[in-house]
Design a protein around this motif. Structure first.
Motif, PDB file in Angstrom:
ATOM      1  N   VAL A   1      51.167  44.942  39.504  1.00 33.25           N
ATOM      2  CA  VAL A   1      51.230  46.367  39.853  1.00 33.25           C
ATOM      3  C   VAL A   1      50.539  47.203  38.774  1.00 33.25           C
ATOM      4  N   GLN A   2      50.767  46.865  37.512  1.00 34.72           N
ATOM      5  CA  GLN A   2      50.131  47.586  36.400  1.00 34.72           C
ATOM      6  C   GLN A   2      48.610  47.505  36.492  1.00 34.72           C
ATOM      7  N   LEU A   3      48.080  46.310  36.764  1.00 32.93           N
ATOM      8  CA  LEU A   3      46.627  46.152  36.883  1.00 32.93           C
ATOM      9  C   LEU A   3      46.068  46.923  38.069  1.00 32.93           C
ATOM     10  N   MET A   4      46.790  46.933  39.168  1.00 35.05           N
ATOM     11  CA  MET A   4      46.341  47.700  40.336  1.00 35.05           C
ATOM     12  C   MET A   4      46.274  49.196  39.980  1.00 35.05           C
ATOM     13  N   LEU A   5      47.314  49.697  39.331  1.00 34.65           N
ATOM     14  CA  LEU A   5      47.341  51.111  38.931  1.00 34.65           C
ATOM     15  C   LEU A   5      46.271  51.416  37.886  1.00 34.65           C
ATOM     16  N   ASP A   6      46.071  50.488  36.941  1.00 33.85           N
ATOM     17  CA  ASP A   6      45.017  50.665  35.937  1.00 33.85           C
ATOM     18  C   ASP A   6      43.639  50.721  36.591  1.00 33.85           C
ATOM     19  N   CYS A   7      43.420  49.876  37.582  1.00 38.53           N
ATOM     20  CA  CYS A   7      42.136  49.837  38.274  1.00 38.53           C
ATOM     21  C   CYS A   7      41.891  51.158  39.017  1.00 38.53           C
ATOM     22  N   ILE A   8      42.915  51.641  39.681  1.00 42.68           N
ATOM     23  CA  ILE A   8      42.805  52.922  40.385  1.00 42.68           C
ATOM     24  C   ILE A   8      42.439  54.035  39.398  1.00 42.68           C
ATOM     25  N   ALA A   9      43.134  54.074  38.261  1.00 39.34           N
ATOM     26  CA  ALA A   9      42.893  55.114  37.254  1.00 39.34           C
ATOM     27  C   ALA A   9      41.516  54.969  36.603  1.00 39.34           C
ATOM     28  N   ALA A  10      41.114  53.729  36.312  1.00 29.03           N
ATOM     29  CA  ALA A  10      39.806  53.497  35.676  1.00 29.03           C
ATOM     30  C   ALA A  10      38.670  53.930  36.599  1.00 29.03           C
TER      31      ALA A  10
ATOM     32  N   VAL B   1      38.448  46.466  33.493  1.00 31.17           N
ATOM     33  CA  VAL B   1      39.701  46.609  34.244  1.00 31.17           C
ATOM     34  C   VAL B   1      39.542  46.022  35.646  1.00 31.17           C
ATOM     35  N   CYS B   2      38.400  46.282  36.286  1.00 28.45           N
ATOM     36  CA  CYS B   2      38.154  45.736  37.625  1.00 28.45           C
ATOM     37  C   CYS B   2      38.133  44.209  37.603  1.00 28.45           C
ATOM     38  N   LYS B   3      37.554  43.629  36.558  1.00 24.64           N
ATOM     39  CA  LYS B   3      37.534  42.168  36.437  1.00 24.64           C
ATOM     40  C   LYS B   3      38.953  41.629  36.303  1.00 24.64           C
ATOM     41  N   ALA B   4      39.740  42.250  35.436  1.00 27.67           N
ATOM     42  CA  ALA B   4      41.124  41.805  35.236  1.00 27.67           C
ATOM     43  C   ALA B   4      41.929  41.944  36.522  1.00 27.67           C
ATOM     44  N   CYS B   5      41.718  43.041  37.241  1.00 28.77           N
ATOM     45  CA  CYS B   5      42.429  43.265  38.502  1.00 28.77           C
ATOM     46  C   CYS B   5      42.013  42.219  39.536  1.00 28.77           C
ATOM     47  N   ALA B   6      40.727  41.961  39.650  1.00 28.52           N
ATOM     48  CA  ALA B   6      40.234  40.968  40.606  1.00 28.52           C
ATOM     49  C   ALA B   6      40.790  39.581  40.280  1.00 28.52           C
ATOM     50  N   ASP B   7      40.773  39.233  38.998  1.00 25.94           N
ATOM     51  CA  ASP B   7      41.299  37.927  38.584  1.00 25.94           C
ATOM     52  C   ASP B   7      42.777  37.804  38.945  1.00 25.94           C
TER      53      ASP B   7
ATOM     54  N   ARG C   1      35.322  43.052  42.345  1.00 21.83           N
ATOM     55  CA  ARG C   1      34.170  42.338  41.771  1.00 21.83           C
ATOM     56  C   ARG C   1      32.876  43.146  41.965  1.00 21.83           C
ATOM     57  N   LYS C   2      32.722  43.753  43.117  1.00 25.67           N
ATOM     58  CA  LYS C   2      31.531  44.575  43.385  1.00 25.67           C
ATOM     59  C   LYS C   2      31.502  45.769  42.430  1.00 25.67           C
ATOM     60  N   CYS C   3      32.649  46.399  42.227  1.00 24.29           N
ATOM     61  CA  CYS C   3      32.730  47.531  41.312  1.00 24.29           C
ATOM     62  C   CYS C   3      32.473  47.083  39.877  1.00 24.29           C
ATOM     63  N   GLU C   4      33.025  45.940  39.506  1.00 22.27           N
ATOM     64  CA  GLU C   4      32.801  45.392  38.164  1.00 22.27           C
ATOM     65  C   GLU C   4      31.305  45.201  37.905  1.00 22.27           C
ATOM     66  N   GLN C   5      30.602  44.596  38.854  1.00 19.72           N
ATOM     67  CA  GLN C   5      29.163  44.352  38.693  1.00 19.72           C
ATOM     68  C   GLN C   5      28.391  45.663  38.591  1.00 19.72           C
ATOM     69  N   SER C   6      28.721  46.595  39.458  1.00 20.77           N
ATOM     70  CA  SER C   6      28.039  47.883  39.476  1.00 20.77           C
ATOM     71  C   SER C   6      28.268  48.647  38.169  1.00 20.77           C
ATOM     72  N   CYS C   7      29.500  48.684  37.705  1.00 22.64           N
ATOM     73  CA  CYS C   7      29.817  49.401  36.467  1.00 22.64           C
ATOM     74  C   CYS C   7      29.203  48.716  35.246  1.00 22.64           C
ATOM     75  N   SER C   8      29.216  47.385  35.243  1.00 21.91           N
ATOM     76  CA  SER C   8      28.588  46.648  34.134  1.00 21.91           C
ATOM     77  C   SER C   8      27.104  46.961  34.045  1.00 21.91           C
ATOM     78  N   ALA C   9      26.437  46.962  35.195  1.00 23.16           N
ATOM     79  CA  ALA C   9      24.999  47.267  35.232  1.00 23.16           C
ATOM     80  C   ALA C   9      24.735  48.703  34.799  1.00 23.16           C
ATOM     81  N   MET C  10      25.575  49.614  35.252  1.00 19.20           N
ATOM     82  CA  MET C  10      25.417  51.029  34.900  1.00 19.20           C
ATOM     83  C   MET C  10      25.612  51.225  33.401  1.00 19.20           C
ATOM     84  N   ALA C  11      26.624  50.590  32.830  1.00 19.53           N
ATOM     85  CA  ALA C  11      26.877  50.711  31.398  1.00 19.53           C
ATOM     86  C   ALA C  11      25.732  50.126  30.587  1.00 19.53           C
ATOM     87  N   ALA C  12      25.278  48.946  30.993  1.00 17.76           N
ATOM     88  CA  ALA C  12      24.190  48.286  30.272  1.00 17.76           C
ATOM     89  C   ALA C  12      22.913  49.120  30.318  1.00 17.76           C
ATOM     90  N   ALA C  13      22.596  49.650  31.473  1.00 20.10           N
ATOM     91  CA  ALA C  13      21.377  50.458  31.619  1.00 20.10           C
ATOM     92  C   ALA C  13      21.457  51.722  30.775  1.00 20.10           C
TER      93      ALA C  13
END
Length: 115
Positions: A43-52, A77-83, A99-111
């Motif tokens: 539940v904590q990870l789900m709420l953290d993912c929503i907030a993140a 956070v999305c990776k931890a939630c997905a796992d 997982r889709k959000c994790e990939q998108s955010c990782s790419a956005m951060a890296a760029a």
């Protein structure tokens, strides 16, 4: 529209979908299923993912110079939630969305951090 703007819009869309999916799954699936679906860690990870996702959307929408930091955190956070959703089981749509959000955010951060 520039590539950076298009990528940012895609990332915002993915974060919105993830935020909505996690909220929906938590309230309409986890609360109904009970058991492991209501474990504190899950539940904590789900709420953290929503907030993140919400924070990430906010920073990207305002073109904040700090959005890359939020994207990076959101990806983690999305990776931890997905796992965790994968471990709990019967949450395939949530896992895929996170997982889709994790990939998108990782790419956005890296760029953004490499720019």
């Amino acid at each position: 529209m520039s590539t950076a703007t298009a990528n940012r819009q895609d990332c915002i869309k993915n974060c919105q979908q993830c935020q909505t999916m996690c909220a929906d799954q938590l309230t309409s699936h986890c609360l109904v299923e009970g058991g492991e679906h209501l474990q504190q860690e899950h539940v904590q990870l789900m709420l953290d993912c929503i907030a993140a996702c919400k924070a990430c959307i906010d920073f990207m929408s305002r073109n904040s110079e700090y959005h890359a930091f939020y994207c990076n955190a959101c990806a983690e956070v999305c990776k931890a939630c997905a796992d965790n959703c994968e471990k709990v089981g019967d949450m395939d749509s949530c896992v895929a969305c996170c997982r889709k959000c994790e990939q998108s955010c990782s790419a956005m951060a890296a760029a953004s951090l490499n720019a």
